[in-house]
Design a protein around this motif. Structure first.
Motif, PDB file in Angstrom:
ATOM      1  N   GLN A   1       0.430  -1.228  -0.221  1.00  0.00           N
ATOM      2  CA  GLN A   1      -0.063   0.235   0.105  1.00  0.00           C
ATOM      3  C   GLN A   1       0.996   0.958  -0.287  1.00  0.00           C
ATOM      4  N   ILE A   2       2.314   1.048   0.434  1.00  0.00           N
ATOM      5  CA  ILE A   2       3.106   2.602   0.564  1.00  0.00           C
ATOM      6  C   ILE A   2       3.879   2.441  -0.223  1.00  0.00           C
ATOM      7  N   PHE A   3       4.711   1.180  -0.561  1.00  0.00           N
ATOM      8  CA  PHE A   3       5.560   1.489  -1.413  1.00  0.00           C
ATOM      9  C   PHE A   3       5.392   1.078  -2.123  1.00  0.00           C
ATOM     10  N   THR A   4       4.025   1.234  -2.791  1.00  0.00           N
ATOM     11  CA  THR A   4       3.480   1.123  -4.763  1.00  0.00           C
ATOM     12  C   THR A   4       2.735   2.691  -5.006  1.00  0.00           C
ATOM     13  N   LEU A   5       3.702   3.768  -3.911  1.00  0.00           N
ATOM     14  CA  LEU A   5       3.340   5.416  -4.416  1.00  0.00           C
ATOM     15  C   LEU A   5       4.683   5.187  -4.870  1.00  0.00           C
ATOM     16  N   PRO A   6       3.548   6.384  -5.531  1.00  0.00           N
ATOM     17  CA  PRO A   6       4.737   7.192  -6.438  1.00  0.00           C
ATOM     18  C   PRO A   6       6.331   7.745  -5.456  1.00  0.00           C
ATOM     19  N   SER A   7       7.446   7.532  -5.775  1.00  0.00           N
ATOM     20  CA  SER A   7       9.066   7.390  -5.323  1.00  0.00           C
ATOM     21  C   SER A   7       9.078   9.235  -4.354  1.00  0.00           C
ATOM     22  N   ASN A   8       8.552  10.032  -4.139  1.00  0.00           N
ATOM     23  CA  ASN A   8       8.486  11.753  -4.168  1.00  0.00           C
ATOM     24  C   ASN A   8       7.438  11.658  -3.678  1.00  0.00           C
ATOM     25  N   TYR A   9       6.047  10.447  -3.126  1.00  0.00           N
ATOM     26  CA  TYR A   9       5.240  11.471  -2.121  1.00  0.00           C
ATOM     27  C   TYR A   9       5.877  11.194  -0.742  1.00  0.00           C
ATOM     28  N   ARG A  10       5.490  12.475  -0.083  1.00  0.00           N
ATOM     29  CA  ARG A  10       5.526  12.645   0.970  1.00  0.00           C
ATOM     30  C   ARG A  10       5.425  12.198   1.874  1.00  0.00           C
ATOM     31  N   LEU A  11       5.690  11.064   3.135  1.00  0.00           N
ATOM     32  CA  LEU A  11       5.160  10.615   4.175  1.00  0.00           C
ATOM     33  C   LEU A  11       5.280  11.468   5.423  1.00  0.00           C
ATOM     34  N   TYR A  12       3.948  11.171   6.384  1.00  0.00           N
ATOM     35  CA  TYR A  12       3.910  11.518   7.069  1.00  0.00           C
ATOM     36  C   TYR A  12       3.698  11.312   8.713  1.00  0.00           C
ATOM     37  N   PRO A  13       4.618  10.930   9.679  1.00  0.00           N
ATOM     38  CA  PRO A  13       4.019  10.069  10.557  1.00  0.00           C
ATOM     39  C   PRO A  13       3.047  10.372  11.134  1.00  0.00           C
ATOM     40  N   ALA A  14       2.827   9.620  12.388  1.00  0.00           N
ATOM     41  CA  ALA A  14       1.531   9.685  13.269  1.00  0.00           C
ATOM     42  C   ALA A  14       2.254   9.900  14.659  1.00  0.00           C
ATOM     43  N   HIS A  15       3.804   8.940  14.408  1.00  0.00           N
ATOM     44  CA  HIS A  15       4.420   8.554  15.997  1.00  0.00           C
ATOM     45  C   HIS A  15       5.744   9.205  16.025  1.00  0.00           C
ATOM     46  N   ASP A  16       6.862   9.266  15.793  1.00  0.00           N
ATOM     47  CA  ASP A  16       8.015   9.637  16.047  1.00  0.00           C
ATOM     48  C   ASP A  16       9.149   9.970  16.852  1.00  0.00           C
ATOM     49  N   TYR A  17      10.100   9.247  17.304  1.00  0.00           N
ATOM     50  CA  TYR A  17      10.470   9.183  18.590  1.00  0.00           C
ATOM     51  C   TYR A  17      12.611   9.686  18.240  1.00  0.00           C
ATOM     52  N   SER A  18      12.764  10.343  17.248  1.00  0.00           N
ATOM     53  CA  SER A  18      13.690  10.375  17.314  1.00  0.00           C
ATOM     54  C   SER A  18      13.380  12.240  15.935  1.00  0.00           C
ATOM     55  N   GLY A  19      12.313  13.127  16.458  1.00  0.00           N
ATOM     56  CA  GLY A  19      11.967  14.032  15.895  1.00  0.00           C
ATOM     57  C   GLY A  19      12.340  14.661  14.290  1.00  0.00           C
ATOM     58  N   ARG A  20      12.318  13.707  13.560  1.00  0.00           N
ATOM     59  CA  ARG A  20      12.149  13.658  12.533  1.00  0.00           C
ATOM     60  C   ARG A  20       9.849  13.750  12.061  1.00  0.00           C
ATOM     61  N   THR A  21      10.247  14.524  10.936  1.00  0.00           N
ATOM     62  CA  THR A  21       8.839  15.588  10.989  1.00  0.00           C
ATOM     63  C   THR A  21       7.535  14.496   9.633  1.00  0.00           C
ATOM     64  N   VAL A  22       8.959  13.889   8.603  1.00  0.00           N
ATOM     65  CA  VAL A  22       8.240  13.581   7.421  1.00  0.00           C
ATOM     66  C   VAL A  22       9.690  12.449   6.632  1.00  0.00           C
ATOM     67  N   THR A  23       9.222  12.067   5.816  1.00  0.00           N
ATOM     68  CA  THR A  23      10.062  11.226   5.226  1.00  0.00           C
ATOM     69  C   THR A  23       9.411  11.343   3.491  1.00  0.00           C
ATOM     70  N   THR A  24      10.381  10.253   2.719  1.00  0.00           N
ATOM     71  CA  THR A  24       9.201  10.158   1.332  1.00  0.00           C
ATOM     72  C   THR A  24       9.230   8.569   1.246  1.00  0.00           C
ATOM     73  N   VAL A  25       8.470   7.724   0.223  1.00  0.00           N
ATOM     74  CA  VAL A  25       8.447   6.738  -0.154  1.00  0.00           C
ATOM     75  C   VAL A  25       9.764   6.162  -0.618  1.00  0.00           C
ATOM     76  N   ALA A  26      10.894   7.123  -1.009  1.00  0.00           N
ATOM     77  CA  ALA A  26      11.894   6.435  -1.936  1.00  0.00           C
ATOM     78  C   ALA A  26      12.901   6.394  -0.538  1.00  0.00           C
ATOM     79  N   GLU A  27      13.153   6.733   0.191  1.00  0.00           N
ATOM     80  CA  GLU A  27      13.565   7.229   1.577  1.00  0.00           C
ATOM     81  C   GLU A  27      13.511   6.416   1.881  1.00  0.00           C
ATOM     82  N   GLU A  28      12.138   5.381   2.393  1.00  0.00           N
ATOM     83  CA  GLU A  28      11.944   4.622   3.209  1.00  0.00           C
ATOM     84  C   GLU A  28      12.248   2.786   2.346  1.00  0.00           C
TER      85      GLU A  28
END
Length: 261
Positions: free
Chosen positions: A184-211
């Motif tokens: 469901q997630i990794f099949t989205l376009p690579s440049n789609y931004r992903l915003y977490p519901a939780h994060d414990y290291s201070g990261r606010t956003v990532t992308t499909v490509a990065e993950e």
């Protein structure tokens, strides 16, 4: 600046220059995590807010022209803050949405329904929780001319959903989570931004490509991922005994009302 760079390059032997250029090109081609960002449309408002206790992110999305808003994963202790932001911006909160039945905090949807009459609560039908509107995979949530499409991503909990525009608790499955993310997630376009519901290291956003490239667990095989997740030895969530019963009925206020009757 351009003249300086050219001068520096052409002072080197030609063989050396081309070998270094090839190295630079190879490194650039190998780094597939850098993607061109997609800008938000001019009539779309996006706000990311944070609860430092549970490390939960709350998201306010709105149609700027129509003044219609939705709030994703509100936390009860911050309901007054959320109400103040919405009121100050002159927005009308249409929906307060939970991505799943949380175990680490009590949802703010119950309190927001009191603070902002007319707001309706939402959660996945498969979560087993109550809400004004129960969501199914493929449903769309409209606010003004904008909408969110529901992606079913169980695994973290049975009723986990994501919106298109990882820890395990009760009802979770490492195998289901792995397959959900990859299908469901990794099949989205690579440049789609992903915003977490939780994060414990201070990261606010990532992308499909990065993950897809950098995620330390989801880049493993299914068997490796399941082994890692099943051996995390996570402590029992402090809020789970209080949060889950409250969140089953959309927040603390509904629990209190039921207890009085």
């Amino acid at each position: 600046m351009s003249n300086f760079l050219c001068k520096g390059l052409f002072q080197q032997p030609i063989k050396s220059l081309f070998s270094k250029s090839n190295l630079i090109i190879a490194r650039y081609c190998k780094n597939t995590t850098l993607t061109e960002p997609i800008p938000f449309s001019k009539d779309f408002l996006f706000r990311q807010m944070f609860d430092p206790v549970s490390c939960t992110y709350t998201y306010l999305l709105a149609d700027i022209t129509g003044k219609t808003a939705v709030l994703i994963d509100p936390v009860m202790e911050w309901a007054e803050r959320d109400k103040a932001v919405i009121s100050e911006l002159g927005l009308i909160l249409k929906y307060a949405i939970n991505t799943h039945m949380h175990a680490d905090h009590i949802t703010g949807t119950g309190r927001l329904k009191c603070l902002l009459p007319g707001c309706q609560s939402m959660i996945s039908r498969s979560s087993g929780a109550k809400a004004d509107i129960l969501l199914n995979p493929g449903d769309e949530i409209s606010f003004g001319r904008h909408h969110l499409r529901i992606l079913s991503t169980p695994g973290h909990t049975e009723g986990n959903i994501h919106f298109s525009s990882i820890n395990l608790y009760r009802g979770g499955s490492a195998e289901v989570l792995y397959n959900s993310v990859h299908s469901q997630i990794f099949t989205l376009p690579s440049n789609y931004r992903l915003y977490p519901a939780h994060d414990y290291s201070g990261r606010t956003v990532t992308t499909v490509a990065e993950e897809k490239v950098l995620n330390p667990r989801l880049t493993k095989s299914l068997d490796e991922f399941v082994h890692i997740m099943n051996n995390l030895n996570l402590p029992y969530p402090k809020m789970i005994d209080k949060a889950v019963p409250a969140n089953k009925v959309c927040g603390l206020y509904e629990v209190q009302d039921a207890q009085k009757q």
